[in-house]
Design a protein around this motif. Structure first.
Motif, PDB file in Angstrom:
ATOM      1  N   MET A   1      18.870  62.311 107.947  1.00 55.65           N
ATOM      2  CA  MET A   1      17.563  62.324 108.600  1.00 55.65           C
ATOM      3  C   MET A   1      17.312  61.071 109.439  1.00 55.65           C
ATOM      4  O   MET A   1      16.319  61.014 110.182  1.00 55.65           O
ATOM      5  N   ARG A   2      18.168  60.085 109.318  1.00 60.50           N
ATOM      6  CA  ARG A   2      18.030  58.842 110.084  1.00 60.50           C
ATOM      7  C   ARG A   2      19.328  58.556 110.834  1.00 60.50           C
ATOM      8  O   ARG A   2      20.026  57.587 110.547  1.00 60.50           O
ATOM      9  N   PRO A   3      19.683  59.398 111.803  1.00 60.61           N
ATOM     10  CA  PRO A   3      20.924  59.182 112.547  1.00 60.61           C
ATOM     11  C   PRO A   3      20.917  57.825 113.252  1.00 60.61           C
ATOM     12  O   PRO A   3      19.882  57.373 113.751  1.00 60.61           O
ATOM     13  N   GLY A   4      22.081  57.199 113.254  1.00 56.10           N
ATOM     14  CA  GLY A   4      22.191  55.878 113.850  1.00 56.10           C
ATOM     15  C   GLY A   4      21.918  54.750 112.879  1.00 56.10           C
ATOM     16  O   GLY A   4      22.151  53.575 113.199  1.00 56.10           O
ATOM     17  N   ARG A   5      21.441  55.086 111.688  1.00 57.15           N
ATOM     18  CA  ARG A   5      21.220  54.082 110.639  1.00 57.15           C
ATOM     19  C   ARG A   5      22.108  54.425 109.445  1.00 57.15           C
ATOM     20  O   ARG A   5      22.199  55.589 109.061  1.00 57.15           O
ATOM     21  N   LYS A   6      22.737  53.424 108.851  1.00 60.17           N
ATOM     22  CA  LYS A   6      23.631  53.678 107.723  1.00 60.17           C
ATOM     23  C   LYS A   6      23.305  52.844 106.493  1.00 60.17           C
ATOM     24  O   LYS A   6      23.885  53.059 105.428  1.00 60.17           O
ATOM     25  N   VAL A   7      22.393  51.894 106.607  1.00 60.21           N
ATOM     26  CA  VAL A   7      22.136  50.973 105.504  1.00 60.21           C
ATOM     27  C   VAL A   7      21.230  51.626 104.456  1.00 60.21           C
ATOM     28  O   VAL A   7      20.172  52.166 104.779  1.00 60.21           O
ATOM     29  N   VAL A   8      21.673  51.560 103.199  1.00 57.24           N
ATOM     30  CA  VAL A   8      20.832  51.912 102.057  1.00 57.24           C
ATOM     31  C   VAL A   8      20.530  50.606 101.338  1.00 57.24           C
ATOM     32  O   VAL A   8      21.438  49.931 100.843  1.00 57.24           O
ATOM     33  N   LEU A   9      19.274  50.255 101.284  1.00 59.57           N
ATOM     34  CA  LEU A   9      18.826  48.967 100.758  1.00 59.57           C
ATOM     35  C   LEU A   9      18.381  49.110  99.317  1.00 59.57           C
ATOM     36  O   LEU A   9      17.619  50.020  98.970  1.00 59.57           O
ATOM     37  N   SER A  10      18.846  48.194  98.467  1.00 61.80           N
ATOM     38  CA  SER A  10      18.412  48.161  97.077  1.00 61.80           C
ATOM     39  C   SER A  10      18.505  46.716  96.587  1.00 61.80           C
ATOM     40  O   SER A  10      18.739  45.800  97.390  1.00 61.80           O
ATOM     41  N   GLU A  11      18.325  46.533  95.286  1.00 61.56           N
ATOM     42  CA  GLU A  11      18.394  45.184  94.722  1.00 61.56           C
ATOM     43  C   GLU A  11      19.584  45.063  93.792  1.00 61.56           C
ATOM     44  O   GLU A  11      19.966  46.034  93.121  1.00 61.56           O
ATOM     45  N   PRO A  12      20.210  43.880  93.715  1.00 60.87           N
ATOM     46  CA  PRO A  12      21.251  43.678  92.708  1.00 60.87           C
ATOM     47  C   PRO A  12      20.638  43.799  91.319  1.00 60.87           C
ATOM     48  O   PRO A  12      19.493  43.396  91.101  1.00 60.87           O
ATOM     49  N   GLY A  13      21.380  44.385  90.393  1.00 55.92           N
ATOM     50  CA  GLY A  13      20.839  44.579  89.057  1.00 55.92           C
ATOM     51  C   GLY A  13      20.039  45.848  88.913  1.00 55.92           C
ATOM     52  O   GLY A  13      19.478  46.099  87.831  1.00 55.92           O
ATOM     53  N   ASN A  14      19.956  46.664  89.976  1.00 49.76           N
ATOM     54  CA  ASN A  14      19.359  47.987  89.829  1.00 49.76           C
ATOM     55  C   ASN A  14      20.221  48.777  88.854  1.00 49.76           C
ATOM     56  O   ASN A  14      21.360  48.406  88.568  1.00 49.76           O
TER      57      ASN A  14
ATOM     58  N   ALA B   1      27.693  55.445 104.529  1.00 48.96           N
ATOM     59  CA  ALA B   1      26.593  54.544 104.209  1.00 48.96           C
ATOM     60  C   ALA B   1      27.083  53.106 104.211  1.00 48.96           C
ATOM     61  O   ALA B   1      28.290  52.830 104.187  1.00 48.96           O
ATOM     62  N   GLU B   2      26.127  52.215 104.242  1.00 50.02           N
ATOM     63  CA  GLU B   2      26.412  50.787 104.090  1.00 50.02           C
ATOM     64  C   GLU B   2      25.457  50.236 103.041  1.00 50.02           C
ATOM     65  O   GLU B   2      24.233  50.366 103.176  1.00 50.02           O
ATOM     66  N   ARG B   3      26.018  49.676 102.004  1.00 47.14           N
ATOM     67  CA  ARG B   3      25.198  49.165 100.909  1.00 47.14           C
ATOM     68  C   ARG B   3      24.703  47.762 101.223  1.00 47.14           C
ATOM     69  O   ARG B   3      25.478  46.893 101.621  1.00 47.14           O
ATOM     70  N   ARG B   4      23.401  47.544 101.021  1.00 49.30           N
ATOM     71  CA  ARG B   4      22.823  46.207 101.191  1.00 49.30           C
ATOM     72  C   ARG B   4      21.960  45.915  99.969  1.00 49.30           C
ATOM     73  O   ARG B   4      20.992  46.628  99.700  1.00 49.30           O
ATOM     74  N   LEU B   5      22.306  44.876  99.225  1.00 47.81           N
ATOM     75  CA  LEU B   5      21.574  44.481  98.024  1.00 47.81           C
ATOM     76  C   LEU B   5      20.968  43.103  98.231  1.00 47.81           C
ATOM     77  O   LEU B   5      21.688  42.141  98.521  1.00 47.81           O
ATOM     78  N   VAL B   6      19.662  43.004  98.086  1.00 53.04           N
ATOM     79  CA  VAL B   6      18.981  41.715  98.214  1.00 53.04           C
ATOM     80  C   VAL B   6      17.999  41.562  97.064  1.00 53.04           C
ATOM     81  O   VAL B   6      17.500  42.556  96.531  1.00 53.04           O
ATOM     82  N   PRO B   7      17.683  40.335  96.643  1.00 51.90           N
ATOM     83  CA  PRO B   7      16.697  40.128  95.574  1.00 51.90           C
ATOM     84  C   PRO B   7      15.363  40.778  95.923  1.00 51.90           C
ATOM     85  O   PRO B   7      14.986  40.886  97.099  1.00 51.90           O
ATOM     86  N   ARG B   8      14.646  41.213  94.905  1.00 49.00           N
ATOM     87  CA  ARG B   8      13.429  41.993  95.151  1.00 49.00           C
ATOM     88  C   ARG B   8      12.399  41.268  95.997  1.00 49.00           C
ATOM     89  O   ARG B   8      11.675  41.902  96.768  1.00 49.00           O
TER      90      ARG B   8
END
Length: 405
Positions: free
Chosen positions: A109-122, A139-146
């Motif tokens: 549903m979001r063509p041109g975007r591949k990043v799935v954002l979440s937090e480490p420790g999820n 997809a591209e995984r991106r984990l950042v602190p909350r």
């Protein structure tokens, strides 16, 4: 504190619901956030399905007993408990499988975007599902602190995937604020409700949530491995295309066409033939939680957890609280850090106080208010004090790590 606990139990308007569950004698069960207790009505319902519906009616029960509609029927009963409309929730598969379906759908549903954002420790399965799609190049995984999540919402993010109540600490996200922030960045949001659904108020539609998943075996008391549920906001139901195009998700599954045409609405999230026995058991648990009411359960959960903290403090127990101190900021659990958390947990289990351990040093107690008493809190705190003060955790059998805890 035991006398105070008994006074609180005598005035508890939910106390009689404990009789509707099988709670083993001699057990203080503080692990309902991993597996809920057995509703007493479930065995009779299971026997009815097996002996009458399956045993006597056989295949006719897909129609005569309404088996074919069970995923929608149980989903419809869960819907008001998570702030959704009945046609927005379906029961199917597991949390992991539903995550895969909805992450994939969101990426399409979001063509041109591949990043799935979440937090480490999820919770691991949430992150693993992103990683699996990443290995396929989807997809591209991106984990950042909350605390950095909002700033990480850039034009590459297709989906924000978060667990509403953290499985280790119980810390809650502000669902409405983060959903709004994601939408402002052009991203969709998928909420994992596994540790909040059935335990505390959730209002997906008022938060403008896009998608959600949750499990049936914790606070909904559906039994080990109970099927999960998935939510798709009405506005997205014509646009989602999930990758597991099984026959039950077909618009006309019994037409046996060689071409896949997705079913209308949330029904397209179905895949294979549903497990009727598991769905029947889950329906009993969901109906019981609905009867009690999530608002009342949440209020009692907060009272139980705060009373447990008071009992620990009075007993002089020194444990490092890692859950938020404010009960409004946490789910239905308390987690403590201790270097010997594993051994303490095992020593408590040997005494009949069943909590659980999470790596590397977390002692976690869950509060399922449908069947817990204030007296249980006072007794559990006494056992914790005894185990720590007597050094009981130092015994070799408690310190040796087992494969399953």
């Amino acid at each position: 504190m035991i006398e105070r606990a008994r006074v609180l139990d005598a005035g508890d308007p939910l106390a009689h619901f404990r009789e509707r569950f099988h709670v083993p004698d001699g057990v203080i069960y503080l692990d309902g956030n991993s597996l809920g207790c057995l509703p007493r009505a479930t065995p009779d319902r299971m026997a009815e399905v097996m002996r009458k519906e399956w045993g006597e009616a056989l295949i006719r029960s897909w129609n005569s007993a309404g088996w074919i509609d069970l995923p929608q029927r149980v989903g419809g009963k869960i819907a008001p408990l998570i702030g959704a409309q009945p046609h927005e929730v379906i029961v199917a598969d597991s949390v992991s499988v539903n995550l895969f379906k909805l992450i994939s759908a969101a990426l399409m549903m979001r063509p041109g975007r591949k990043v799935v954002l979440s937090e480490p420790g999820n919770f691991p399965t949430d992150i693993y599902m992103i990683e699996g799609l990443e290995k396929q190049g989807l997809a591209e995984r991106r984990l950042v602190p909350r605390e950095q999540l909002v700033d990480a919402l850039d034009g590459d993010v297709a989906l924000l995937l978060l667990t509403h109540a953290h499985y280790k600490t119980g810390q809650l996200f502000d669902m409405a604020r983060l959903t709004q922030a994601a939408h402002e960045a052009g991203a969709l949001v998928l909420w994992d409700l596994s540790h909040s659904g059935g335990a505390l108020p959730v209002d997906l539609n008022s938060c403008d949530a896009d998608f959600a998943v949750g499990c049936g075996y914790k606070y909904f008391n559906g039994g080990p491995g109970a099927p999960a549920y998935a939510f798709v906001a009405e506005r997205h139901q014509d646009d989602i295309h999930q990758p597991l195009s099984g026959w039950m998700g077909h618009a006309q599954p019994f037409a046996f066409s060689d071409h896949y045409e997705p079913a209308p609405g949330v029904d397209r999230l179905l895949c294979g033939t549903p497990g009727i026995l598991a769905l029947a058991a889950l329906e009993v648990g969901v109906a019981l939680i609905a009867e009690i009411g999530v608002e009342r359960l949440h209020a009692k959960s907060q009272a139980l957890s705060e009373f447990f903290r008071q009992c620990l403090a009075e007993a002089g127990v020194a444990l490092d609280l890692v859950s938020p101190a404010d009960p409004a900021a946490r789910g239905s659990q308390l987690s403590f850090r201790h270097p010997e958390a594993y051994a303490i947990c095992q020593a408590l289990i040997a005494r009949g106080v069943i909590g659980d351990f999470r790596e590397p040093d977390i002692l976690r107690f869950g509060f399922a208010p449908a069947y817990l008493r204030f007296e249980d809190m006072a007794e559990a705190a006494r056992h914790v004090s005894d185990v720590i003060d007597a050094g009981e955790w130092q015994r070799a059998e408690f310190r040796e790590r087992a494969a399953v805890t």
